[in-house]
Design an enzyme around this catalytic site. Sequence first.
Site: not given
Length: 299
Positions: A45-46, A164, A166, A189
């Site tokens: 996502s980043n 993961k 988040s 996450g």
Amino acid sequence: MKIEGVFAPVATPFNDDGSINFEMYSNNLEKLAKTSLAGIVSLGSNGEFAMLSYEEKLELVKATRKELPKDKALIVGTGCETLSDTIRMTNNAAEAGADVALVINPSYYKSDLSDAVLQKHFECVADKSQIPVMLYNIPRNSGINLSSSLVIKLSAHPNIKGVKDSGGNITQISEILASVPESFSVFAGSGGYLFVTTILGGKGGTLAVANVAPDYCTELFEAAKSGSVEKGRKMQLDLMALNNAVTAGFGIGGMKAAMEIAGFRVGIPRLPIQPAPDEIKDKIYKMMDKLQLVGKYRD
């Protein structure tokens, strides 16, 4: 393979015209590879994966593996909206050097995506994947929470090796850890709950803040893992403000601003995401100064 440790979901640098700046990207990877990180997540996502074309994604995976030493693991986000595209992306990433596929759920037809449907989706991906699969639960972005019962069921699949999470729901993470096999890797996450996840039995984390403070995050993880509770607790609390700033607080723009302050070069986000304004950059600078992170990774 054993999926363990702290990973940075590396940012994708963009030029002013929106194109990817591969020179900046390679330079950042070179710096991150010299830290104590266990590895890198490409197309997380980043990394603004949702803003990239299929071709750009594959270029980034190839560039990441080329720059990353063999002792650093490469996890690649391969989830797409369709099952066929997810399988194709997963195996293309494997052929480009990915060690693990990080697979987010489809999300557009939410009313049709029951636990049973999602279970079938992930199992089909894992059946066809050439590399181990890690589930990616990020309800704030996808709009769907992968329930603890679903993750526990999927942990029985021989090629689904971790999650993961988040979501930030510590009760849910605890339920998962209580029932999955020891070999199944549960990752925090976010840096906001790395300490508690590790204390409960988590195997690591994929953290936006690890792009800014990679060695700090690894030291925090090792403190929790070794039972150095007081040290880990203090480090976790000291990290909270910065972690929030580079995640929900100020988003991608905030994370990229923090990386620039730390000494990386990441350009601007891809439109329509906006860069952080100057007043936000000033706030982030003060947070990073307290943790002695200003310019720490500058050439």
